[in-house]
Design a protein around this motif. Structure first.
Motif, short mmCIF file in Angstrom:
data_model
loop_
_atom_site.label_atom_id
_atom_site.label_comp_id
_atom_site.label_asym_id
_atom_site.label_seq_id
_atom_site.Cartn_x
_atom_site.Cartn_y
_atom_site.Cartn_z
N PHE A 139 5.47 4.71 5.29
CA PHE A 139 6.02 4.45 6.63
C PHE A 139 7.42 3.88 6.53
CE2 PHE A 139 1.89 5.12 8.55
CZ PHE A 139 2.21 5.53 9.84
N ILE A 140 7.63 2.92 5.63
CA ILE A 140 8.94 2.27 5.51
C ILE A 140 10.01 3.26 5.08
CG2 ILE A 140 10.25 0.60 4.13
CD1 ILE A 140 7.74 -1.19 4.21
N THR A 141 9.72 4.06 4.07
CA THR A 141 10.75 4.92 3.49
C THR A 141 10.89 6.28 4.19
OG1 THR A 141 9.17 5.75 1.85
CG2 THR A 141 10.54 3.86 1.23
N GLU A 142 9.81 6.74 4.86
CA GLU A 142 9.86 8.06 5.48
C GLU A 142 9.84 8.00 7.01
OE1 GLU A 142 7.04 10.83 3.85
OE2 GLU A 142 7.38 10.15 1.79
N LYS A 143 8.88 7.29 7.57
CA LYS A 143 8.78 7.24 9.03
C LYS A 143 9.86 6.36 9.66
CE LYS A 143 4.87 9.62 9.31
NZ LYS A 143 4.73 10.90 10.04
N PHE A 144 10.09 5.17 9.06
CA PHE A 144 11.11 4.26 9.58
C PHE A 144 12.50 4.65 9.10
CE2 PHE A 144 7.92 0.46 9.64
CZ PHE A 144 7.17 1.11 10.60
N GLN A 145 12.58 5.43 8.03
CA GLN A 145 13.85 5.83 7.42
C GLN A 145 14.66 4.61 6.95
OE1 GLN A 145 14.88 8.58 10.91
NE2 GLN A 145 15.58 9.78 9.17
N PHE A 146 13.94 3.61 6.43
CA PHE A 146 14.56 2.37 6.01
C PHE A 146 15.06 2.45 4.56
CE2 PHE A 146 12.23 -0.91 8.92
CZ PHE A 146 13.09 -0.58 9.95
N VAL A 147 16.08 1.65 4.27
CA VAL A 147 16.43 1.32 2.90
C VAL A 147 15.63 0.07 2.57
CG1 VAL A 147 18.25 0.60 1.31
CG2 VAL A 147 18.76 2.25 3.13
N PRO A 148 14.64 0.17 1.67
CA PRO A 148 13.75 -0.97 1.44
C PRO A 148 14.42 -2.14 0.75
CG PRO A 148 13.13 0.92 0.06
CD PRO A 148 14.28 1.35 0.90
N SER B 135 0.85 -1.20 0.00
CA SER B 135 0.00 0.00 0.00
C SER B 135 0.88 1.24 0.00
CB SER B 135 -0.90 0.01 1.24
OG SER B 135 -0.16 0.29 2.41
N GLU B 136 0.36 2.33 -0.52
CA GLU B 136 1.11 3.59 -0.55
C GLU B 136 1.38 4.07 0.86
OE1 GLU B 136 2.58 4.95 -3.19
OE2 GLU B 136 1.87 3.10 -4.16
N THR B 137 0.42 3.87 1.76
CA THR B 137 0.61 4.29 3.15
C THR B 137 1.72 3.49 3.81
OG1 THR B 137 -1.73 4.91 3.31
CG2 THR B 137 -0.52 4.61 5.38
N GLY B 138 1.69 2.17 3.62
CA GLY B 138 2.72 1.32 4.20
C GLY B 138 4.10 1.65 3.68
N LYS B 139 4.20 1.84 2.37
CA LYS B 139 5.48 2.20 1.76
C LYS B 139 6.01 3.51 2.32
CE LYS B 139 4.66 -0.03 -2.73
NZ LYS B 139 4.49 0.22 -4.17
N PHE C 104 12.80 -4.06 -1.37
CA PHE C 104 11.89 -4.38 -2.45
C PHE C 104 12.20 -3.55 -3.70
CE2 PHE C 104 9.81 -5.68 1.38
CZ PHE C 104 9.13 -6.83 1.03
N LYS C 105 12.08 -4.20 -4.85
CA LYS C 105 12.36 -3.52 -6.12
C LYS C 105 11.35 -2.42 -6.41
CE LYS C 105 14.18 -7.87 -7.95
NZ LYS C 105 13.95 -9.00 -8.89
N THR C 106 10.18 -2.50 -5.80
CA THR C 106 9.11 -1.54 -6.07
C THR C 106 9.18 -0.31 -5.17
OG1 THR C 106 7.74 -2.88 -4.60
CG2 THR C 106 7.49 -3.23 -6.97
N MET C 107 10.20 -0.23 -4.33
CA MET C 107 10.36 0.92 -3.43
C MET C 107 11.74 1.53 -3.59
SD MET C 107 8.67 0.12 0.30
CE MET C 107 8.27 -1.62 0.30
N GLU C 108 11.81 2.83 -3.43
CA GLU C 108 13.08 3.54 -3.47
C GLU C 108 13.33 4.19 -2.12
OE1 GLU C 108 15.29 3.80 -5.92
OE2 GLU C 108 14.16 2.80 -7.53
N ALA C 109 14.59 4.21 -1.68
CA ALA C 109 14.94 4.92 -0.45
C ALA C 109 14.62 6.40 -0.64
CB ALA C 109 16.42 4.74 -0.13
N ASN C 110 14.11 7.03 0.40
CA ASN C 110 13.75 8.45 0.35
C ASN C 110 14.97 9.28 0.72
OD1 ASN C 110 12.79 11.09 1.13
ND2 ASN C 110 10.73 10.23 1.12
N GLU C 111 15.53 9.96 -0.27
CA GLU C 111 16.77 10.70 -0.06
C GLU C 111 16.62 11.77 1.01
OE1 GLU C 111 20.26 12.84 -2.74
OE2 GLU C 111 18.41 12.13 -3.68
N GLY C 112 15.42 12.32 1.14
CA GLY C 112 15.22 13.41 2.10
C GLY C 112 15.27 12.98 3.55
#
Length: 421
Positions: A337-346, A331-335, A348-356
């Protein structure tokens, strides 16, 4: 006297009813299903509270009960205690490999889940048995030599070291500029036994084959050229490191580096939040840890899966648990959380790390994961207790109590003693 006893009993009965009522209120009515989650990343406490609120808001028939045990507490022992008491979680975290084997009888096969097709290829390995997937990777993490770009510039260092000789030249330049080259936290077993100890395994021509050789007796650590070269790196770090590294713990190491008292430390991208809390303006990079003068070997970081979500196959709400994990990564909400709230490097091929929000270090790890320029994580597959044993041997070597030859022999003896336990 009899009247007093009766009054006490009445009070106890009333209190018991009140507590029971509270317990029912917490659990909710029978139409609400609770997913009990047990995990060890205590740095996620606040974002997990937000995740819980969001999921329960959009899934009114589900309640998440999230408990976190980690930091200074022993998650593995706490998890065993939960299972021993019969209070089994529905979802829990697992490091894979050796830890996967420990808990395998409780793991639900997740191979048919929608997210499996999107996994990064190397992120599958820690939780794969006979081609089946038994865990969802939480994230990717990587470690190497973190460095302060501004201190490098201050020392006049323009080229990044890719070989052991170049790393020593860099350390010498820093030292001549009045800057401590390395912050070493060698009081911690995992800094030595897990991460530094991973290097000579990862840089074998065939790490899995080398470990198999140790297990069947055809391979040896003493005399192995990669281990011999690796000791040269350890010697260099000690020579150009902070005083008293054996009494310097993780927090002291990171604080020393983040406050500009040292230019490098062997650590991972998980240190970014703590570094930012001390000095958010640091200009950071991460280098591979070279063990020889082959420049072709100096372009990789050790990247792997830090933890995996596992579903308890005996859980009465395992279908709801699997639905939650699927929502988390599709889900967009879950993604978010992973990339922004958790600050994770995902993972999964369908997700990109959030540089910000991921930070300089996380982006370096993400780039290496994407390019495939990585060393494998092998320490999760060490025999139980080996990382403690080899860290003790390293500490004795650093202290000058044993020789290089004796340290490597102790590595071998420890492996032999622990491999089939």
């Amino acid at each position: 006297m009899r009247r007093s006893i009766m009054l006490v009993l009445a009070l106890v009965t009333a209190m018991t009813g009140t507590l029971s009522g509270c317990g029912n209120a917490v659990r909710g009515n029978e139409d609400v299903k609770t997913i009990h989650i047990f995990q060890f990343k205590v740095e996620l406490l606040e974002p997990l509270k937000e995740l819980k609120a969001e999921y329960e808001r959009t899934h009114p028939g589900i309640r998440l009960d999230i408990q976190s045990v980690g930091g200074g507490s022993d998650y593995a022992s706490a998890l065993k205690a939960r299972f021993a008491s019969g209070d089994e979680p529905d979802i829990f975290t697992n490091e894979g490999y050796e830890d996967r084997e420990t808990w395998f009888e409780y793991m639900e096969d997740l191979s048919d889940q929608p997210w499996v097709k999107d996994l990064d290829d190397f992120a599958r390995e820690p939780m794969t048995v006979d081609g089946k997937i038994y865990g969802q990777p939480m994230n990717l993490e990587g470690f190497g030599i973190i460095y302060n770009k501004d201190l490098f510039k201050k020392a006049g260092i323009t080229g990044l070291p890719r070989t052991l000789n170049e790393l020593e030249e860099t350390a010498q330049r820093l030292k001549e500029s009045g800057i401590t080259p390395f912050a070493n936290g060698f009081a911690e077993y995992w800094i030595l036994g897990n991460h530094l100890g991973n290097i000579p395994f990862a840089q074998q021509e065939d790490p899995a084959g080398f470990i198999a050789g140790l297990n069947d007796g055809s391979g040896q650590i003493p005399g192995n050229p990669v281990f011999e070269q690796w000791v040269d790196l350890l010697d260099l770090m000690v020579k150009y490191g902070n005083p008293y590294p054996l009494t310097t713990d993780y927090n002291a190491q990171v604080t020393m580096f983040a406050s500009g008292q040292a230019a490098m430390m062997h650590q991972g991208n998980w240190t970014q939040p703590q570094i930012d809390g001390i000095n958010p303006d640091l200009n950071l990079g991460m280098l591979p840890a070279p063990i020889n003068n082959d420049s072709a070997q100096g372009d990789k970081l050790a990247v792997g899966v830090a933890a995996n979500w596992v579903v308890n196959k005996n859980s009465p709400v395992k279908e709801e648990a699997k639905e939650f994990l699927n929502w988390l990564v599709t889900s967009e909400t879950g993604k978010k959380f992973i990339t922004e709230k958790f600050q994770f490097v995902p993972a999964f091929k369908t997700m990109e790390a959030n540089e910000g929000v991921t930070g300089d270090l996380g982006m370096v790890v993400a780039e290496h994961a994407k390019s495939g320029e990585i060393w494998t994580w092998n320490f999760p597959g060490f025999p139980k207790g080996y990382n403690h044993d080899n860290s003790s041997s390293m500490q004795a070597y650093i202290a000058g109590v044993i020789t290089r030859k004796e340290m490597l022999q102790e590595f071998q003896e420890s492996w032999n003693n622990l491999k089939f336990r």
